[in-house]
Design a protein around this motif. Structure first.
Motif, PDB file in Angstrom:
ATOM      1  N   THR A 199       0.850  -1.187   0.000  1.00  0.00           N
ATOM      2  CA  THR A 199       0.000   0.000   0.000  1.00  0.00           C
ATOM      3  C   THR A 199       0.886   1.238   0.000  1.00  0.00           C
ATOM      4  OG1 THR A 199      -1.745  -1.172   1.182  1.00  0.00           O
ATOM      5  CG2 THR A 199      -1.805   1.232   1.273  1.00  0.00           C
ATOM      6  N   ASP A 200       0.576   2.176  -0.879  1.00  0.00           N
ATOM      7  CA  ASP A 200       1.321   3.425  -0.941  1.00  0.00           C
ATOM      8  C   ASP A 200       0.387   4.514  -1.472  1.00  0.00           C
ATOM      9  OD1 ASP A 200       3.398   5.226  -0.720  1.00  0.00           O
ATOM     10  OD2 ASP A 200       4.785   4.089  -1.984  1.00  0.00           O
ATOM     11  N   ILE A 201       0.881   5.727  -1.467  1.00  0.00           N
ATOM     12  CA  ILE A 201       0.070   6.881  -1.859  1.00  0.00           C
ATOM     13  C   ILE A 201       0.165   7.104  -3.363  1.00  0.00           C
ATOM     14  CG2 ILE A 201      -0.225   9.369  -1.581  1.00  0.00           C
ATOM     15  CD1 ILE A 201       0.806   8.962   1.291  1.00  0.00           C
ATOM     16  N   GLU A 202      -0.996   7.398  -3.956  1.00  0.00           N
ATOM     17  CA  GLU A 202      -1.071   7.704  -5.380  1.00  0.00           C
ATOM     18  C   GLU A 202      -1.829   9.001  -5.583  1.00  0.00           C
ATOM     19  OE1 GLU A 202      -2.660   4.612  -7.872  1.00  0.00           O
ATOM     20  OE2 GLU A 202      -1.503   3.052  -6.845  1.00  0.00           O
ATOM     21  N   GLY A 203      -1.564   9.606  -6.719  1.00  0.00           N
ATOM     22  CA  GLY A 203      -2.326  10.741  -7.210  1.00  0.00           C
ATOM     23  C   GLY A 203      -2.595  10.481  -8.684  1.00  0.00           C
ATOM     24  N   CYS A 204      -3.250  11.418  -9.350  1.00  0.00           N
ATOM     25  CA  CYS A 204      -3.605  11.214 -10.747  1.00  0.00           C
ATOM     26  C   CYS A 204      -3.779  12.572 -11.426  1.00  0.00           C
ATOM     27  CB  CYS A 204      -4.899  10.399 -10.834  1.00  0.00           C
ATOM     28  SG  CYS A 204      -5.437  10.038 -12.508  1.00  0.00           S
ATOM     29  N   LEU A 205      -3.265  12.698 -12.641  1.00  0.00           N
ATOM     30  CA  LEU A 205      -3.393  13.949 -13.381  1.00  0.00           C
ATOM     31  C   LEU A 205      -4.852  14.334 -13.616  1.00  0.00           C
ATOM     32  CD1 LEU A 205      -0.592  13.442 -16.078  1.00  0.00           C
ATOM     33  CD2 LEU A 205      -0.486  14.849 -14.004  1.00  0.00           C
ATOM     34  N   SER A 206      -5.739  13.352 -13.671  1.00  0.00           N
ATOM     35  CA  SER A 206      -7.158  13.628 -13.906  1.00  0.00           C
ATOM     36  C   SER A 206      -7.921  13.965 -12.618  1.00  0.00           C
ATOM     37  CB  SER A 206      -7.827  12.426 -14.593  1.00  0.00           C
ATOM     38  OG  SER A 206      -7.297  12.254 -15.882  1.00  0.00           O
ATOM     39  N   PHE A 207      -7.243  13.873 -11.484  1.00  0.00           N
ATOM     40  CA  PHE A 207      -7.831  14.204 -10.179  1.00  0.00           C
ATOM     41  C   PHE A 207      -6.880  15.138  -9.429  1.00  0.00           C
ATOM     42  CE2 PHE A 207      -9.868  10.264 -11.273  1.00  0.00           C
ATOM     43  CZ  PHE A 207     -11.129  10.314 -10.704  1.00  0.00           C
ATOM     44  N   PRO A 208      -6.705  16.373  -9.910  1.00  0.00           N
ATOM     45  CA  PRO A 208      -5.734  17.260  -9.270  1.00  0.00           C
ATOM     46  C   PRO A 208      -6.061  17.489  -7.796  1.00  0.00           C
ATOM     47  CG  PRO A 208      -6.951  18.407 -11.022  1.00  0.00           C
ATOM     48  CD  PRO A 208      -7.404  16.990 -11.011  1.00  0.00           C
ATOM     49  N   GLY A 209      -5.008  17.387  -6.968  1.00  0.00           N
ATOM     50  CA  GLY A 209      -5.167  17.655  -5.543  1.00  0.00           C
ATOM     51  C   GLY A 209      -5.739  16.508  -4.731  1.00  0.00           C
ATOM     52  N   ILE A 210      -6.004  15.368  -5.353  1.00  0.00           N
ATOM     53  CA  ILE A 210      -6.538  14.214  -4.622  1.00  0.00           C
ATOM     54  C   ILE A 210      -5.456  13.150  -4.536  1.00  0.00           C
ATOM     55  CG2 ILE A 210      -8.250  12.350  -4.623  1.00  0.00           C
ATOM     56  CD1 ILE A 210     -10.196  14.283  -5.934  1.00  0.00           C
ATOM     57  N   PHE A 211      -5.213  12.694  -3.306  1.00  0.00           N
ATOM     58  CA  PHE A 211      -4.205  11.676  -3.044  1.00  0.00           C
ATOM     59  C   PHE A 211      -4.792  10.659  -2.081  1.00  0.00           C
ATOM     60  CE2 PHE A 211      -2.255  15.821  -3.616  1.00  0.00           C
ATOM     61  CZ  PHE A 211      -1.433  15.583  -4.701  1.00  0.00           C
ATOM     62  N   GLY A 212      -4.329   9.425  -2.187  1.00  0.00           N
ATOM     63  CA  GLY A 212      -4.820   8.407  -1.273  1.00  0.00           C
ATOM     64  C   GLY A 212      -3.982   7.154  -1.300  1.00  0.00           C
ATOM     65  N   GLU A 213      -4.160   6.355  -0.253  1.00  0.00           N
ATOM     66  CA  GLU A 213      -3.463   5.082  -0.145  1.00  0.00           C
ATOM     67  C   GLU A 213      -4.189   4.038  -0.987  1.00  0.00           C
ATOM     68  OE1 GLU A 213      -3.152   4.093   3.998  1.00  0.00           O
ATOM     69  OE2 GLU A 213      -1.702   5.683   4.369  1.00  0.00           O
ATOM     70  N   VAL A 214      -3.421   3.336  -1.824  1.00  0.00           N
ATOM     71  CA  VAL A 214      -3.968   2.320  -2.715  1.00  0.00           C
ATOM     72  C   VAL A 214      -3.098   1.067  -2.597  1.00  0.00           C
ATOM     73  CG1 VAL A 214      -4.461   1.704  -5.126  1.00  0.00           C
ATOM     74  CG2 VAL A 214      -4.842   4.055  -4.339  1.00  0.00           C
ATOM     75  N   GLU A 215      -3.752  -0.074  -2.484  1.00  0.00           N
ATOM     76  CA  GLU A 215      -3.028  -1.346  -2.464  1.00  0.00           C
ATOM     77  C   GLU A 215      -2.880  -1.854  -3.897  1.00  0.00           C
ATOM     78  OE1 GLU A 215      -3.208  -4.979   0.486  1.00  0.00           O
ATOM     79  OE2 GLU A 215      -4.829  -5.154  -1.000  1.00  0.00           O
ATOM     80  N   ARG A 216      -1.651  -2.241  -4.244  1.00  0.00           N
ATOM     81  CA  ARG A 216      -1.363  -2.761  -5.588  1.00  0.00           C
ATOM     82  C   ARG A 216      -0.396  -3.940  -5.454  1.00  0.00           C
ATOM     83  NH1 ARG A 216      -4.089   0.023  -9.643  1.00  0.00           N
ATOM     84  NH2 ARG A 216      -4.167   2.242  -9.257  1.00  0.00           N
TER      85      ARG A 216
END
Length: 169
Positions: A85-102
Motif C-alpha cells: 500500500t502506498d500513496i497515489e495521485g492522478c493527473l485527472s484528479f488534481p489535488g486528490i491523493f490516497g493510499e492504494v493497495e497494488r
C-alpha cells in the motif's frame, strides 16, 4: 508534438473501457509523442490515452531518469505477486491523493509502437505506476481503490520525512 488537454474527473471518457489498437501507424506515434509531452508538461510519471480523450489501449510510464519511457500498447498483466500500500495521485484528479493497495511485483506483455510484442517485469513504484495506467484503459479510477485519503499537507509532511531519512543514510 503538441501538449494536449488533460481530461479531468468527472468525464465519462475516464470510465470507458478502451479499444484494442490494431493499426500501428503515424497517427499512433503522434498520439504517443503527444501523450509523453503532455505528461512531462503536467509533471506526471504516467498517462493513459483516455486522459487525453482517446479511448484506445495506450499508456506511458516515465520516471526513470535517463531511460526511455515505457510505452504500453494493448498491455496485459501476465504475472503478479505480493501487495503493498502506498500513496497515489492522478493527473485527472488534481489535488486528490490516497493510499492504494497494488501488486508489488508484476510482469506485463505489451506492444511497441511498431506492433512488436515485449515483456517487462517491474517492482515497487514502477509496478504501481504501470498498474495505475493500465487501470485507466479499463475505465477503473484510482479513487475506487483508495483505502484512505491523504491531504496535500499530509503528503508534503511525508515527503519531508522521507527526504530527512534519505539524508541520514
Amino acid at each position: 508534438m503538441s501538449i494536449r488537454i488533460i481530461v479531468k474527473h468527472p468525464n465519462k471518457v475516464l470510465e470507458t473501457t478502451c479499444q484494442v489498437v490494431t493499426v500501428f501507424d503515424e497517427k499512433l506515434s503522434v498520439l504517443l509523442d503527444d501523450m509523453h509531452e503532455t505528461m512531462i508538461e503536467s509533471d506526471g510519471v504516467g498517462i493513459a490515452a483516455p486522459q487525453v480523450g482517446e479511448t484506445v489501449r495506450v499508456a506511458i510510464v516515465d520516471f526513470r531518469e535517463g531511460q526511455e519511457p515505457i510505452e504500453m500498447i494493448n498491455p496485459e498483466l501476465v504475472l503478479f505477486e505480493g501487495t503493498e500500500t502506498d500513496i497515489e495521485g492522478c493527473l485527472s484528479f488534481p489535488g486528490i491523493f490516497g493510499e492504494v493497495e497494488r501488486f508489488d511485483h508484476i510482469k506485463i506483455k505489451a506492444q511497441e509502437r511498431d506492433g512488436s510484442w515485449y515483456e517487462l517485469e517491474a517492482e515497487g513504484y514502477e509496478a504501481r505506476a504501470i498498474q495505475h495506467e493500465m487501470d485507466h484503459l479499463d475505465g477503473i479510477l484510482f479513487t475506487s481503490k483508495i483505502t484512505k485519503y491523504v491531504t496535500q499537507e499530509e503528503l508534503d509532511e511525508m515527503i519531508r520525512e522521507q527526504e530527512k531519512e534519505e539524508e541520514q543514510v
